[in-house]
Design a protein around this motif. Structure first.
Motif, short mmCIF file in Angstrom:
data_model
loop_
_atom_site.label_atom_id
_atom_site.label_comp_id
_atom_site.label_asym_id
_atom_site.label_seq_id
_atom_site.Cartn_x
_atom_site.Cartn_y
_atom_site.Cartn_z
N SER A 59 65.52 38.45 13.15
CA SER A 59 66.24 37.33 12.54
C SER A 59 66.82 36.41 13.60
O SER A 59 66.69 35.19 13.54
CB SER A 59 67.38 37.85 11.65
OG SER A 59 66.86 38.55 10.53
N LEU A 60 67.46 37.02 14.61
CA LEU A 60 68.04 36.23 15.68
C LEU A 60 66.97 35.52 16.50
O LEU A 60 67.13 34.37 16.91
CB LEU A 60 68.88 37.13 16.60
CG LEU A 60 70.14 37.73 15.97
CD1 LEU A 60 70.76 38.75 16.90
CD2 LEU A 60 71.14 36.64 15.63
N PHE A 61 65.86 36.21 16.71
CA PHE A 61 64.79 35.65 17.54
C PHE A 61 64.13 34.45 16.86
O PHE A 61 63.91 33.41 17.47
CB PHE A 61 63.75 36.73 17.84
CG PHE A 61 62.73 36.28 18.85
CD1 PHE A 61 62.91 36.55 20.20
CD2 PHE A 61 61.59 35.59 18.47
CE1 PHE A 61 61.99 36.12 21.13
CE2 PHE A 61 60.67 35.17 19.39
CZ PHE A 61 60.86 35.44 20.75
N LEU A 62 63.79 34.60 15.58
CA LEU A 62 63.07 33.55 14.86
C LEU A 62 64.01 32.56 14.16
O LEU A 62 63.53 31.59 13.56
CB LEU A 62 62.14 34.18 13.83
CG LEU A 62 61.01 35.05 14.38
CD1 LEU A 62 60.19 35.65 13.23
CD2 LEU A 62 60.10 34.26 15.31
N ASN A 63 65.31 32.85 14.22
CA ASN A 63 66.29 32.01 13.52
C ASN A 63 65.97 31.94 12.03
O ASN A 63 66.01 30.88 11.41
CB ASN A 63 66.32 30.60 14.13
CG ASN A 63 67.54 29.81 13.69
OD1 ASN A 63 68.55 30.40 13.27
ND2 ASN A 63 67.46 28.49 13.75
N ARG A 64 65.64 33.13 11.50
CA ARG A 64 65.34 33.27 10.07
C ARG A 64 65.99 34.57 9.60
O ARG A 64 66.07 35.54 10.36
CB ARG A 64 63.83 33.33 9.84
CG ARG A 64 63.10 32.07 10.28
CD ARG A 64 61.60 32.29 10.37
NE ARG A 64 61.03 32.59 9.07
CZ ARG A 64 59.74 32.91 8.88
NH1 ARG A 64 58.91 32.99 9.92
NH2 ARG A 64 59.29 33.16 7.67
N LYS A 65 66.42 34.63 8.36
CA LYS A 65 67.07 35.82 7.84
C LYS A 65 66.00 36.78 7.31
O LYS A 65 65.39 36.53 6.28
CB LYS A 65 68.06 35.46 6.73
CG LYS A 65 68.91 36.65 6.29
CD LYS A 65 69.98 36.23 5.30
CE LYS A 65 70.85 37.42 4.92
NZ LYS A 65 71.91 37.02 3.96
N ILE A 66 65.80 37.88 8.03
CA ILE A 66 64.75 38.84 7.69
C ILE A 66 65.33 39.93 6.80
O ILE A 66 66.39 40.51 7.08
CB ILE A 66 64.16 39.46 8.97
CG1 ILE A 66 63.68 38.36 9.93
CG2 ILE A 66 63.03 40.42 8.63
CD1 ILE A 66 62.65 37.43 9.35
N ASP A 67 64.64 40.22 5.74
CA ASP A 67 65.06 41.27 4.79
C ASP A 67 64.74 42.64 5.39
O ASP A 67 63.62 42.87 5.82
CB ASP A 67 64.32 41.08 3.47
CG ASP A 67 64.92 41.92 2.35
OD1 ASP A 67 65.42 43.02 2.64
OD2 ASP A 67 64.88 41.47 1.19
N PRO A 68 65.70 43.59 5.42
CA PRO A 68 65.42 44.93 5.95
C PRO A 68 64.35 45.67 5.15
O PRO A 68 63.64 46.52 5.71
CB PRO A 68 66.77 45.65 5.85
CG PRO A 68 67.79 44.55 5.82
CD PRO A 68 67.13 43.41 5.08
N ASP A 69 64.23 45.38 3.87
CA ASP A 69 63.21 46.05 3.07
C ASP A 69 61.82 45.53 3.44
O ASP A 69 61.60 44.32 3.57
CB ASP A 69 63.46 45.81 1.57
CG ASP A 69 64.75 46.46 1.10
OD1 ASP A 69 65.14 47.47 1.72
OD2 ASP A 69 65.35 45.95 0.14
N GLY A 70 60.90 46.43 3.61
CA GLY A 70 59.53 46.05 3.91
C GLY A 70 59.29 45.77 5.38
O GLY A 70 58.19 45.34 5.76
#
Length: 713
Positions: A59-70
């Motif tokens: 998330s920090l690297f891509l500046n996107r909020k990544i969902d922990p699921d999946g």
């Protein structure tokens, strides 16, 4: 590119030390252990540091909020220099839009990792994407970020070509015409934006001297030859390169472009969604040179030999047409073809060091044998050597080579030996001694002898002597029967040899070949000084050198004391694997009344003689030998009869007749058997001039292992 800079764990780099070009990540700089990646934990352990490939990190690297699921990770690829993982994820609230990226770290293998740091492979790849990633995007998969710290540790996040159903074709199987043409056209699209750019001609980073020079090639060539013995024609080409590789590198014909350095099928991804596009990965060897280098390298190793011969001109024309279409700088067909031929040398300059340095795996064995045989035949087919001005050749070894060498830990039969012989001009008395270190077996071989005309040979033999203490200039040990000291007083100039104790005499010279015992002879000693009297000879690709000597000193047998005064002799120093049970060979060191010294070594006998090397030398003027024919027959007792040497170039023929001889039987743990007869001889050249010398034979009498044998060597 993403704007954030993040690391899975704190990096060695301090602020300002990271090279970045958008969102990048870096690993920690600890390199103490190997690592692994486990899918169930979604993390990697790299050289003792836990690298958490977590949703938060991405998330920090891509500046996107990544969902922990999946979120999951999976090792991918077969690259030898790096460790690569596919990361599957989706953004929060977008469960139906799964995505993947590829995260790349330094190799998990400690030895390979250290090589990547040493040769700046990781640093160069990260810097390449930072400087040229956008400019050359037509031939690259997108880089979301690449970080490298001051110590060379790096992390990269790349577009996953698998999302475009990207695939590679088999390197060993070779490409078909369609894939070869697509790869070359994609190469042209990579090179065209910078082809002939004068601003880059003086770019320090792109033009930095490469590590794959002649010195490294020559250090690795003996290991390659031992691990992957090539065809004789290919071996001769490798020997040529051992003397001329730096001259080849110095032959630079513009225009230049950015070169991948390892543009082959394993590093090319074909995109199924777009049959007109392929991308190149692994840019750690990038540099500034002829654009034809990558093209020649690719066709030389990426196609089967017969396919390359059929298609290469047409494929090269398609590549050149694309390059000229896209670039402001134009290259004629004649220019392209000559440079393509000259660049055929490069593949071997790449593969021989890699094969000698990287761990010797089963896949690696098949890969390197295939690549080297294809590239060697490519260079030979195109007469690439004729397009290089030969370098001035010096046959003298370096002073440092007199010192003890460090053995590769994985080569059990690695052996380093110091050898000496002498013989009086009338052939009435001679001696020899060979001390061989086997550090990976923690033991030493020693064989020495005193030969006299019409007298039983007297021998010192111990094939399981103590390993001498490590010392650059002295090799010494003692057994319960005798002691030995070989000492370098002046490198490449003066050596002393001392042996004293109880020896063994053999009434029947062939008895040792049958494992029979002789009688003990007490108070035997040799105390000799070997002084160099002609040019030492070392062929670059060989881990040995020969030195004609003048020998002074004494030999004592009981109460009898014999003197040697300025008698001719030979000294050599060699290191590498010595597998006595593989091939027959004949060595000679001969000295003639007109001041001529001759050294030869060749495999086999008669018309099957091959691999000849050596010299004919007088008054320091040395002529190298390229071929030797050993004509002789084995006697019923297992010793050799008369020997005829036929030497090329030229028409020199030498007849050698034994004066005294004895042998040695060597058994390996599997029961294979080799005999090593040693012969003091008289000799006569085809011009009638007489001389004396020594002959050494290796005769494999049983190649197949047999049960319940004990090694004697």
């Amino acid at each position: 590119m993403a704007a954030a800079i993040a690391t899975p764990k704190p990096s060695n780099a301090r602020p300002g030390e990271l090279l970045t070009g958008g969102g990048r990540a870096a690993t920690d700089g600890n390199s103490q252990s190997n690592g692994s990646c486990t899918n169930d934990r979604n993390d990697c352990e790299l050289h003792g540091i836990n690298i958490d490939l977590t949703p938060l990190w991405l998330s920090l690297f891509l500046n996107r909020k990544i969902d922990p699921d999946g979120f999951s990770t999976q090792p991918v690829g077969t690259g030898q220099m790096s460790s690569t993982y596919r990361v599957s994820f989706h953004e929060a609230g977008k469960e139906n839009t799964p995505e993947t990226v590829v995260v790349k770290f330094a190799s998990n293998d400690k030895e390979t990792f250290d090589l990547g740091i040493r040769f700046q492979h990781y640093l160069r790849e990260a810097v390449f994407y930072r400087r040229f990633g956008d400019l050359l995007s037509a031939g690259l998969n997108r880089c979301f970020g690449a970080v490298v710290d001051k110590d060379g540790y790096f992390t990269m996040v790349l577009e996953d070509a698998g999302a475009s159903r990207g695939y590679t074709t088999g390197q060993l199987e070779g490409a078909d015409y369609e894939h070869a043409a697509l790869a070359l056209k994609s190469l042209a699209r990579l090179q065209a934006p910078v082809l002939g750019d004068s601003k880059l001609d003086d770019d320090g980073w792109l033009n930095e001297a490469g590590a794959l020079d002649q010195e490294l090639f020559n250090r690795c060539l003996p290991i390659f030859l031992e691990r992957h013995p090539p065809a004789e024609e290919h071996r001769r080409l490798l020997y040529w390169m051992s003397e001329n590789l730096d001259a080849w590198y110095a032959t630079r014909i513009p225009p230049f472009a950015i070169s991948h350095g390892d543009f082959r099928l394993d590093n090319i991804i074909f995109l199924e969604k777009d049959h007109k596009r392929a991308v190149a990965v692994d840019w750690g060897g990038s540099n500034w040179c002829s654009p034809l280098r990558d093209a020649s390298y690719f066709l030389g190793n990426g196609l089967k030999i017969e396919d390359r011969r059929k298609w290469e001109k047409q494929l090269l024309r398609e590549y050149l047409d694309e390059l000229n279409r896209l670039s402001k700088v134009k290259i004629t067909w004649e220019q392209a073809w000559e440079e393509y031929c000259r660049q055929a040398i490069y593949g071997l300059a790449q593969h021989i060091p890699a094969a000698g340095i990287l761990p010797d795996t089963e896949r690696g064995k098949v890969m390197f044998r295939t690549l080297v045989s294809r590239q060697a035949q490519h260079a030979i087919d195109l007469n690439a050597m004729d397009l290089v001005k030969p370098a001035h050749i010096s046959y003298s070894p370096n002073i440092a080579e007199e010192a003890e060498h460090v053995p590769p830990a994985d080569l059990t039969l690695w052996n380093e030996s110091w050898y000496f012989d002498a013989v009086t001009p009338d052939g009435s008395l001679g001696m020899y001694a060979r001390l061989g270190r086997l550090p990976n077996q923690n033991r030493c071989n020693f064989v020495g002898g005193i030969f006299r005309r019409h007298e039983p040979p007297i021998r010192f033999i111990d094939m399981n002597a103590p390993l001498p203490p490590s010392d650059p200039l002295i090799q010494t040990f003692s057994t319960d029967r005798f002691s030995v000291e070989c000492r370098c007083l002046d490198p490449l100039t003066t050596f002393t040899v001392k042996v004293q104790g109880t020896a063994t005499a053999f009434t029947d010279s062939s008895a040792p070949l049958r494992g029979e015992d002789g009688r003990h002879v007490a108070d035997v000693a040799m105390d000799l000084v070997f002084q160099t009297r002609q040019q030492p000879y070392k062929k670059r690709a060989q881990t040995r050198y020969e030195t004609p000597c003048s020998v002074d000193g004494t030999i004592q047998i009981g109460d009898e004391k014999l003197e040697l005064r300025a008698v001719p002799g030979e000294r050599n120093h060699s290191w590498g694997v010595r597998n006595w049970w593989e091939k027959d060979w004949v060595w000679s060191g001969l000295h003639f009344e007109d001041g001529v010294d001759v050294f030869t070594i060749a495999l086999g006998k008669g018309t099957a003689s091959s691999g000849g090397a050596g010299f004919v030398q007088k008054e320091g003027k040395l002529s190298e030998i390229s071929h030797v024919v050993n004509d002789f027959e084995w006697e019923a007792n297992g010793l050799p009869g008369k020997l005829q040497l036929r030497i090329a170039p030229g028409d020199l023929v030498i007849q050698c007749e034994p004066i005294a001889a004895s042998g040695l039987r060597l058994l390996d743990p599997a029961g294979r058997e080799a005999h090593l007869p040693r012969v003091m001889c008289s000799a006569v050249k085809s011009d009638g001039v007489r001389g004396v010398g020594w002959l050494d034979f290796n005769h494999v009498v049983r190649r197949d292992p047999t049960p319940k044998h004990t090694a004697t060597a």
